[in-house]
Scaffold this active site. Structure first.
Site, PDB file in Angstrom:
ATOM      1  N   ALA A 129       0.793  -1.226   0.000  1.00  0.00           N
ATOM      2  CA  ALA A 129       0.000   0.000   0.000  1.00  0.00           C
ATOM      3  C   ALA A 129       0.824   1.274   0.000  1.00  0.00           C
ATOM      4  O   ALA A 129       0.273   2.367   0.005  1.00  0.00           O
ATOM      5  CB  ALA A 129      -0.939   0.005   1.218  1.00  0.00           C
ATOM      6  N   ARG A 174       9.344   8.051  -4.051  1.00  0.00           N
ATOM      7  CA  ARG A 174      10.709   8.171  -4.581  1.00  0.00           C
ATOM      8  C   ARG A 174      10.864   7.515  -5.962  1.00  0.00           C
ATOM      9  O   ARG A 174      11.868   7.737  -6.637  1.00  0.00           O
ATOM     10  CB  ARG A 174      11.709   7.574  -3.584  1.00  0.00           C
ATOM     11  CG  ARG A 174      11.982   8.481  -2.401  1.00  0.00           C
ATOM     12  CD  ARG A 174      13.068   7.913  -1.521  1.00  0.00           C
ATOM     13  NE  ARG A 174      12.584   6.838  -0.679  1.00  0.00           N
ATOM     14  CZ  ARG A 174      13.375   6.020   0.020  1.00  0.00           C
ATOM     15  NH1 ARG A 174      14.694   6.153  -0.046  1.00  0.00           N
ATOM     16  NH2 ARG A 174      12.857   5.071   0.778  1.00  0.00           N
ATOM     17  N   GLN A 195      -6.014  -0.391   2.240  1.00  0.00           N
ATOM     18  CA  GLN A 195      -5.665   0.436   3.386  1.00  0.00           C
ATOM     19  C   GLN A 195      -5.983   1.875   2.998  1.00  0.00           C
ATOM     20  O   GLN A 195      -5.224   2.524   2.288  1.00  0.00           O
ATOM     21  CB  GLN A 195      -4.188   0.269   3.744  1.00  0.00           C
ATOM     22  CG  GLN A 195      -3.791   1.030   5.005  1.00  0.00           C
ATOM     23  CD  GLN A 195      -2.290   1.028   5.234  1.00  0.00           C
ATOM     24  OE1 GLN A 195      -1.517   0.771   4.311  1.00  0.00           O
ATOM     25  NE2 GLN A 195      -1.865   1.336   6.457  1.00  0.00           N
ATOM     26  N   ASN A 223      12.825   1.241  -3.774  1.00  0.00           N
ATOM     27  CA  ASN A 223      12.235   2.551  -3.497  1.00  0.00           C
ATOM     28  C   ASN A 223      12.493   3.561  -4.606  1.00  0.00           C
ATOM     29  O   ASN A 223      11.790   4.559  -4.703  1.00  0.00           O
ATOM     30  CB  ASN A 223      12.782   3.102  -2.175  1.00  0.00           C
ATOM     31  CG  ASN A 223      12.366   2.265  -0.993  1.00  0.00           C
ATOM     32  OD1 ASN A 223      11.187   2.176  -0.669  1.00  0.00           O
ATOM     33  ND2 ASN A 223      13.327   1.621  -0.339  1.00  0.00           N
TER      34      ASN A 223
END
Length: 450
Positions: free
Chosen positions: A12, A17, A77, A229
């Site tokens: 989620a 980035r 979520q 990321n």
């Protein structure tokens, strides 16, 4: 007795980035979305129920899951309030009761099933919480694992660590296993009394310790728990994944002439005794049978290559390409939605789309199937032992029988019976001296321009 296992895949995160218009977990390694790598590992570790917690771009994530495996469950979520909050989004599934609960992340595509199995084994042995750890020469930024003997005492975030603790090179890999009988009780006690006001999954270690419950850790290689990321990390993980798969292929009996130049998809199947030359790329859905040779600079996707078949160099097999045993597809040949029969040869400079080529048939250089009229596609059926002369255009729908012979340079628009000869071109005309006249005229025009 087989233990039941719920795997919760946390997918989620915002992934800011990545600087992308789509969710981070939809980006791909080995042509497969990151989140599905995590799901695959959970399944391979014996997960009996898997639920993915989606957040950003949830509709697209859920659509992907449904198309990949309808049995996969998913929850959303709505507010991103930390990792423990995300895990509790699967509360209704947790309430069903499981022996083991695995919690892993949708952006760690290199996690191995063996690592997850090791964590499950600790739970089966009586551990309440098991954390996956790793050692690194660069621990900065990671939570440190504090041990007392075999017991995991705490996960200390770097900002809260003492100088001595910061020198510890044993770090938290993020993946965690919980006793299914205790999981919900432990997770619901996690608070958000911290600077960010978020519910951190790592706090479950301290809570379990407060209750006198055993907490352990299992080791993994650093690369196993690498998260993605940024695009830079995505490229690094892709490189590591490819290196792993190349090694697996070679150890299974596949010859890679220049391993570092060959790229596989997550589902590529290559049998022993296949030879793969340099600079070959496999897209999704490729199966290569034993004894085949994939020559240099070829690209395959959605294709099946039969035993002892030959592909390339510089060949492109698109989805639906089906090469039977001993078939040959040579340089600068493109095949799409076409079966090439046993021993058939398509040696060079040819496009075959929406066709069926019989056994032992020879397709001459420059041949194309004209399968598309701008609106619809049509099939070309060519029988066994036929000979298609060079530079032939086969206008579909079309049927060419067994043993038929198509004269070079023909544009074939009508069916050709078995064993017949078809010539579809205008008769050659020779006009003496006209070549010289044309050359002189063209030279004069060029001179006039300059």
């Amino acid at each position: 007795m087989i233990r039941t296992c719920l795997s919760i895949v946390l997918a989620a995160g915002e992934g800011t980035r990545m600087k992308s218009s789509r969710a981070k977990v939809l980006h791909e390694v080995a042509r497969r979305p990151l989140v599905l790598h995590a799901v695959d590992a959970a399944m391979a570790a014996g997960s009996t129920e898997t639920v993915v917690v989606a957040g950003r771009d949830a509709e697209s994530v859920i659509s992907l899951l449904s198309s990949s495996d309808p049995s996969l469950r998913h929850v959303s979520q709505e507010q991103r309030l930390g990792t423990a909050h995300a895990a509790l989004a699967a509360r209704r599934v947790l309430e069903q009761g499981f022996d083991d609960v695995l919690i892993l992340f949708g952006d760690t595509p290199l996690v191995r099933a063996e690592t997850l199995k090791a964590a499950r084994a600790e739970i089966a042995a009586g551990t309440a919480v098991c954390v996956v750890g790793f050692r690194t020469s660069k621990p900065q930024g990671y939570g440190r694992l504090i041990l007392e003997g075999a017991d995991l005492v705490a996960i200390r975030e770097e900002k809260d660590a003492s100088e001595a603790e910061r020198r510890i090179d044993l770090c938290n890999g993020g993946v965690m296993a919980l006793d299914g009988r205790l999981a919900l009780k432990l997770l619901t006690r996690i608070g958000n009394e911290n600077a960010k006001g978020e519910f951190y999954l790592t706090d479950v270690v301290a809570i379990a310790r407060e209750d006198g419950l055993p907490v352990r850790m299992v080791m993994a290689d650093e690369e196993d728990v690498l998260g993605v990321n940024t695009r830079l990390e995505l490229a690094r993980v892709e490189s590591l994944w490819q290196t792993r798969r190349r090694e697996e292929m070679m150890l299974s009996g596949v010859t890679l002439v220049a391993p570092e130049t060959v790229f596989f998809a997550a589902d590529t199947v290559v049998e022993p005794d296949v030879v793969i030359e340099p600079n070959v790329v496999f897209g999704p859905g490729v199966v290569v049978r034993s004894g085949a040779v994939i020559h240099a600079f070829s690209h395959l996707e959605g294709a099946s290559v039969g035993s002892k078949a030959s592909v390339g160099p510089y060949a492109r097999l698109r989805p639906g390409a089906d090469l039977r045993a001993g078939a040959k597809v040579g340089n600068f040949v493109e095949i799409k939605s076409t079966t090439v029969g046993e021993g058939a040869k398509v040696s060079h400079l040819t496009y075959l789309g929406d066709a069926s080529i019989g056994a032992e048939t020879n397709i001459g250089a420059g041949t194309i199937t004209c399968n598309y009229d701008g609106y619809n596609k049509y099939r070309t059926e060519i029988g066994a032992r036929a000979f298609i002369g060079s530079n032939s255009a086969l206008v579909a729908p079309l049927s060419i029988g067994d043993g038929a012979y198509i004269g070079s340079g023909s544009t074939v628009t009508e069916d050709v019976p078995a064993d017949a000869l078809a010539i579809a071109r205008t008769r050659q005309v020779v006009k003496d001296g006209r070549g010289r006249e044309i050359n002189e005229r063209n030279a004069a025009r060029k001179a006039a321009k300059t």
